[in-house]
Design a protein around this motif. Structure first.
Motif, PDB file in Angstrom:
ATOM      1  N   GLY A 117      -7.993  -4.560  -5.171  1.00  0.00           N
ATOM      2  CA  GLY A 117      -7.619  -4.981  -6.520  1.00  0.00           C
ATOM      3  C   GLY A 117      -8.770  -4.910  -7.513  1.00  0.00           C
ATOM      4  N   ILE A 118      -9.858  -4.250  -7.128  1.00  0.00           N
ATOM      5  CA  ILE A 118     -10.989  -4.114  -8.048  1.00  0.00           C
ATOM      6  C   ILE A 118     -11.486  -2.670  -8.032  1.00  0.00           C
ATOM      7  CG2 ILE A 118     -11.863  -6.492  -8.055  1.00  0.00           C
ATOM      8  CD1 ILE A 118     -13.627  -5.869  -5.719  1.00  0.00           C
ATOM      9  N   PRO A 119     -12.123  -2.254  -9.147  1.00  0.00           N
ATOM     10  CA  PRO A 119     -12.672  -0.902  -9.170  1.00  0.00           C
ATOM     11  C   PRO A 119     -13.873  -0.797  -8.236  1.00  0.00           C
ATOM     12  CG  PRO A 119     -12.995  -2.021 -11.300  1.00  0.00           C
ATOM     13  CD  PRO A 119     -12.401  -3.024 -10.371  1.00  0.00           C
ATOM     14  N   ILE A 120     -13.920   0.267  -7.483  1.00  0.00           N
ATOM     15  CA  ILE A 120     -14.949   0.441  -6.473  1.00  0.00           C
ATOM     16  C   ILE A 120     -15.738   1.716  -6.768  1.00  0.00           C
ATOM     17  CG2 ILE A 120     -15.386   0.834  -4.021  1.00  0.00           C
ATOM     18  CD1 ILE A 120     -14.079  -1.799  -4.268  1.00  0.00           C
ATOM     19  N   SER A 121     -17.064   1.613  -6.786  1.00  0.00           N
ATOM     20  CA  SER A 121     -17.809   2.863  -6.874  1.00  0.00           C
ATOM     21  C   SER A 121     -18.418   3.187  -5.508  1.00  0.00           C
ATOM     22  CB  SER A 121     -18.879   2.799  -7.958  1.00  0.00           C
ATOM     23  OG  SER A 121     -19.713   1.677  -7.764  1.00  0.00           O
ATOM     24  N   ARG A 122     -19.570   2.644  -5.228  1.00  0.00           N
ATOM     25  CA  ARG A 122     -20.220   2.956  -3.962  1.00  0.00           C
ATOM     26  C   ARG A 122     -20.221   1.732  -3.070  1.00  0.00           C
ATOM     27  NH1 ARG A 122     -26.371   5.317  -3.388  1.00  0.00           N
ATOM     28  NH2 ARG A 122     -26.509   5.152  -1.130  1.00  0.00           N
ATOM     29  N   VAL A 123     -19.819   1.887  -1.856  1.00  0.00           N
ATOM     30  CA  VAL A 123     -19.826   0.766  -0.923  1.00  0.00           C
ATOM     31  C   VAL A 123     -20.742   1.072   0.256  1.00  0.00           C
ATOM     32  CG1 VAL A 123     -18.453  -0.792   0.503  1.00  0.00           C
ATOM     33  CG2 VAL A 123     -17.409   0.323  -1.461  1.00  0.00           C
ATOM     34  N   VAL A 124     -21.703   0.203   0.463  1.00  0.00           N
ATOM     35  CA  VAL A 124     -22.544   0.295   1.650  1.00  0.00           C
ATOM     36  C   VAL A 124     -21.983  -0.666   2.684  1.00  0.00           C
ATOM     37  CG1 VAL A 124     -24.805  -0.326   2.577  1.00  0.00           C
ATOM     38  CG2 VAL A 124     -24.644   1.042   0.501  1.00  0.00           C
ATOM     39  N   THR A 125     -21.815  -0.185   3.892  1.00  0.00           N
ATOM     40  CA  THR A 125     -21.247  -1.076   4.904  1.00  0.00           C
ATOM     41  C   THR A 125     -22.241  -1.359   6.015  1.00  0.00           C
ATOM     42  OG1 THR A 125     -19.215  -1.584   6.103  1.00  0.00           O
ATOM     43  CG2 THR A 125     -20.188   0.583   6.542  1.00  0.00           C
ATOM     44  N   GLY A 180       0.790  -1.231   0.000  1.00  0.00           N
ATOM     45  CA  GLY A 180       0.000   0.000   0.000  1.00  0.00           C
ATOM     46  C   GLY A 180       0.815   1.269   0.000  1.00  0.00           C
ATOM     47  N   THR A 181       0.392   2.221  -0.798  1.00  0.00           N
ATOM     48  CA  THR A 181       1.065   3.523  -0.784  1.00  0.00           C
ATOM     49  C   THR A 181       0.348   4.485   0.148  1.00  0.00           C
ATOM     50  OG1 THR A 181      -0.283   4.202  -2.653  1.00  0.00           O
ATOM     51  CG2 THR A 181       1.883   3.327  -3.162  1.00  0.00           C
ATOM     52  N   LYS A 182      -0.859   4.141   0.513  1.00  0.00           N
ATOM     53  CA  LYS A 182      -1.660   5.068   1.314  1.00  0.00           C
ATOM     54  C   LYS A 182      -1.864   4.536   2.721  1.00  0.00           C
ATOM     55  CE  LYS A 182      -2.508   7.666  -2.301  1.00  0.00           C
ATOM     56  NZ  LYS A 182      -1.838   8.970  -2.450  1.00  0.00           N
ATOM     57  N   ALA A 183      -0.816   4.024   3.301  1.00  0.00           N
ATOM     58  CA  ALA A 183      -0.954   3.450   4.624  1.00  0.00           C
ATOM     59  C   ALA A 183      -0.952   4.551   5.674  1.00  0.00           C
ATOM     60  CB  ALA A 183       0.178   2.464   4.867  1.00  0.00           C
ATOM     61  N   GLY A 184      -0.987   4.152   6.932  1.00  0.00           N
ATOM     62  CA  GLY A 184      -0.770   5.127   7.990  1.00  0.00           C
ATOM     63  C   GLY A 184      -2.001   5.461   8.787  1.00  0.00           C
ATOM     64  N   LYS A 185      -3.127   5.607   8.150  1.00  0.00           N
ATOM     65  CA  LYS A 185      -4.335   5.958   8.899  1.00  0.00           C
ATOM     66  C   LYS A 185      -4.921   4.732   9.593  1.00  0.00           C
ATOM     67  CE  LYS A 185      -6.399   9.789   6.326  1.00  0.00           C
ATOM     68  NZ  LYS A 185      -7.641  10.146   5.616  1.00  0.00           N
ATOM     69  N   TYR A 186      -5.690   5.019  10.620  1.00  0.00           N
ATOM     70  CA  TYR A 186      -6.375   3.933  11.305  1.00  0.00           C
ATOM     71  C   TYR A 186      -7.768   3.704  10.725  1.00  0.00           C
ATOM     72  CZ  TYR A 186      -2.782   3.790  14.883  1.00  0.00           C
ATOM     73  OH  TYR A 186      -1.598   3.632  15.552  1.00  0.00           O
ATOM     74  N   LYS A 187      -8.215   2.460  10.829  1.00  0.00           N
ATOM     75  CA  LYS A 187      -9.538   2.092  10.346  1.00  0.00           C
ATOM     76  C   LYS A 187     -10.149   1.041  11.274  1.00  0.00           C
ATOM     77  CE  LYS A 187      -9.700  -0.940   6.803  1.00  0.00           C
ATOM     78  NZ  LYS A 187     -10.001  -2.256   7.387  1.00  0.00           N
ATOM     79  N   LEU A 188     -11.422   0.834  11.134  1.00  0.00           N
ATOM     80  CA  LEU A 188     -12.068  -0.283  11.822  1.00  0.00           C
ATOM     81  C   LEU A 188     -11.728  -1.579  11.098  1.00  0.00           C
ATOM     82  CD1 LEU A 188     -15.639   1.160  12.462  1.00  0.00           C
ATOM     83  CD2 LEU A 188     -13.911   0.595  14.191  1.00  0.00           C
ATOM     84  N   PRO A 189     -11.689  -2.689  11.812  1.00  0.00           N
ATOM     85  CA  PRO A 189     -11.575  -3.978  11.149  1.00  0.00           C
ATOM     86  C   PRO A 189     -12.812  -4.191  10.271  1.00  0.00           C
ATOM     87  CG  PRO A 189     -11.278  -4.197  13.527  1.00  0.00           C
ATOM     88  CD  PRO A 189     -11.762  -2.806  13.275  1.00  0.00           C
ATOM     89  N   GLU A 217     -10.544  11.125  -1.726  1.00  0.00           N
ATOM     90  CA  GLU A 217      -9.669  10.640  -2.802  1.00  0.00           C
ATOM     91  C   GLU A 217      -8.606   9.649  -2.322  1.00  0.00           C
ATOM     92  OE1 GLU A 217      -6.895  12.722  -6.142  1.00  0.00           O
ATOM     93  OE2 GLU A 217      -8.641  13.891  -5.448  1.00  0.00           O
ATOM     94  N   GLU A 218      -7.926  10.018  -1.252  1.00  0.00           N
ATOM     95  CA  GLU A 218      -6.847   9.159  -0.766  1.00  0.00           C
ATOM     96  C   GLU A 218      -7.394   7.806  -0.294  1.00  0.00           C
ATOM     97  OE1 GLU A 218      -4.167  10.825   2.261  1.00  0.00           O
ATOM     98  OE2 GLU A 218      -4.216   8.827   3.174  1.00  0.00           O
ATOM     99  N   ASP A 219      -8.487   7.875   0.470  1.00  0.00           N
ATOM    100  CA  ASP A 219      -9.067   6.645   1.013  1.00  0.00           C
ATOM    101  C   ASP A 219      -9.620   5.761  -0.109  1.00  0.00           C
ATOM    102  OD1 ASP A 219      -8.410   7.594   3.493  1.00  0.00           O
ATOM    103  OD2 ASP A 219     -10.413   8.348   3.954  1.00  0.00           O
ATOM    104  N   HIS A 220     -10.185   6.407  -1.101  1.00  0.00           N
ATOM    105  CA  HIS A 220     -10.735   5.659  -2.224  1.00  0.00           C
ATOM    106  C   HIS A 220      -9.625   4.948  -3.004  1.00  0.00           C
ATOM    107  CE1 HIS A 220     -12.610   5.028  -6.227  1.00  0.00           C
ATOM    108  NE2 HIS A 220     -13.621   4.655  -5.476  1.00  0.00           N
ATOM    109  N   ALA A 221      -8.515   5.656  -3.186  1.00  0.00           N
ATOM    110  CA  ALA A 221      -7.366   5.058  -3.886  1.00  0.00           C
ATOM    111  C   ALA A 221      -6.866   3.829  -3.126  1.00  0.00           C
ATOM    112  CB  ALA A 221      -6.249   6.092  -4.025  1.00  0.00           C
ATOM    113  N   TRP A 222      -6.819   3.956  -1.800  1.00  0.00           N
ATOM    114  CA  TRP A 222      -6.380   2.824  -1.000  1.00  0.00           C
ATOM    115  C   TRP A 222      -7.333   1.640  -1.151  1.00  0.00           C
ATOM    116  CZ3 TRP A 222      -9.376   0.701   2.898  1.00  0.00           C
ATOM    117  CH2 TRP A 222      -8.788  -0.379   3.563  1.00  0.00           C
ATOM    118  N   LEU A 223      -8.617   1.958  -1.175  1.00  0.00           N
ATOM    119  CA  LEU A 223      -9.641   0.915  -1.262  1.00  0.00           C
ATOM    120  C   LEU A 223      -9.475   0.127  -2.564  1.00  0.00           C
ATOM    121  CD1 LEU A 223     -12.108  -0.084   0.316  1.00  0.00           C
ATOM    122  CD2 LEU A 223     -13.511   1.570  -0.901  1.00  0.00           C
ATOM    123  N   GLU A 224      -9.275   0.827  -3.654  1.00  0.00           N
ATOM    124  CA  GLU A 224      -9.132   0.146  -4.949  1.00  0.00           C
ATOM    125  C   GLU A 224      -7.827  -0.640  -4.989  1.00  0.00           C
ATOM    126  OE1 GLU A 224     -10.000   2.610  -8.392  1.00  0.00           O
ATOM    127  OE2 GLU A 224     -12.133   2.254  -7.905  1.00  0.00           O
TER     128      GLU A 224
END
Lengths: 247, 247
Positions: free
Chosen positions: B104-112, B40-49, B93-100
């Motif tokens: 490894g797949i293109p992501i549009s809208r994610v409901v969690t 990952g190039t966009k590491a560093g931030k914290y997230k929920l599991p 933008e940054e978080d979205h880039a990390w998500l993709e």
């Protein structure tokens, strides 16, 4: 429900369990299924009011839209209670065919977010209901619904049974003025059992947010009962929790 | 979290707010973000599991998978509490880039779909936690999390605060034997205020499902307190609801 198909997210929907109280029974508003665009070949079964969400719509916005179109009402009690995401929930062949036909888009897996709503049956607009082939069904005599909608109603009812013990949400289902007996009947049909009059009355009259009015029933055969109203500000201010606690 | 990308549903995820109690503080287990595949190039931030769900997985199954991988624990307290579906929730933008990148797949809208879990910190396996760059953070001193994860924690905490008033779920966070003082401390940190010792004790000792053991604290400076344990069968049998009601 009149939006062009391309506007829908094919993976996400909302469904609403809309409860109403007719004075004797707890009822749920169901829709007799029709094809959205064409009249549909797979009509006939009942379903919960719901819809795929629009591409740029949030979940609660979609639920509010469904409710407003169906009942003509806005600003009504609406609460998210669960998500149903079993991968097989929409694979029943007939129901799946209806889903694709009515949405006009190919559908694979749909996760639905379930809301429950409490409304006054007499306030819901009959014209809107008719336009959507909607009608009120007794909650304990529901027909077989499409997909997992019976399961959704069941969980919605369990949620209502739980939350009505701790919050004065019963007043969403009652007219603006009511007798204590009316509240008790409502609780009795929700819990499916008789409650002790004396205890119920005693507990209820402790709540400062239930305010006696200077008015009694008219034209009744028995001794006319006093009317009360619900004072929401008083509840918010005092946060008295227990309306009627131990069932 | 080692599954091939094609196996993921790009629209649906689960996130888990995992609460633990260290005797003094309520804590939440957070992950320091790394790219799933590449570092990952966009590491560093914290997230929920959490994770995107597998194509044929149900929501609760996905939440259980995340928990088991992260803590090494199975059959732990896990409860769905809300869905987060704002169309803009993953557009940063940054978080979205990390998500993709990480999926490894293109992501549009994610409901969690959000779950909360209650575990004993000392039971969670440190090796699993380390493998996932996970660590326990005080709930009242959380860093800025990715996406809407701060909001998810907040709602999870509000849910815990509500539900712990009506169900004996606090025992999920406590050791097998505990003193009344330990329960009180737990309630105090969850509600963020001091409670009256005498009242708390009195209410608590009414509950038949809190069983005194024939054992006292050892090696403490003050008068040693009696240990108690939780009898779940007794609770299920009696359905005594109120552990400690009015906060």
């Amino acid at each position: 429900m009149n939006s062009p198909p391309a506007n829908f997210n094919p993976h996400l929907s909302v469904d609403c369990v809309i409860f109403g109280f007719d004075g004797d029974n707890l009822r749920v508003l169901l829709i007799k299924r029709k094809g959205r665009n064409t009249g549909g070949t797979k009509a006939g079964k009942y379903k919960l009011p719901g819809d795929l969400i629009h591409l740029k719509e949030d979940l609660e916005g979609a639920a509010k839209r469904v409710l407003a179109e169906l009942t003509g009402l806005e600003n009504i009690f609406l609460r998210q209670f669960s998500v149903f995401g079993n991968p097989n929930r929409t694979t029943n062949e007939e129901d799946h065919a209806w889903l694709e036909e009515s949405s006009g888009i190919p559908i694979s897996r749909v996760v639905t977010t379930a809301y429950y709503s409490l409304i006054r049956i007499d306030k819901s607009k009959t014209e809107n209901e008719n336009n959507h082939h909607a009608s009120w069904h007794k909650v304990d005599e529901l027909p077989n619904l499409v997909f997992d909608h019976n399961q959704i109603v069941e969980k919605g009812l369990a949620t209502l049974r739980n939350e009505i013990r701790f919050e004065p949400i019963c007043f969403e289902l009652l007219p603006g003025k009511f007798t204590i007996r009316q509240i008790q009947t409502l609780y009795e049909v929700i819990f499916g059992k008789e409650l002790d009059n004396r205890n119920f009355r005693k507990k209820l009259l402790k709540a400062k947010y239930i305010v006696p009015l200077n008015e009694k029933q008219k034209g009744v055969a028995h001794k006319p009962a006093l009317y009360y109203s619900y004072n929401r500000n008083k509840y918010v201010e005092t946060r008295e929790d227990v309306l009627y606690y131990n069932f």
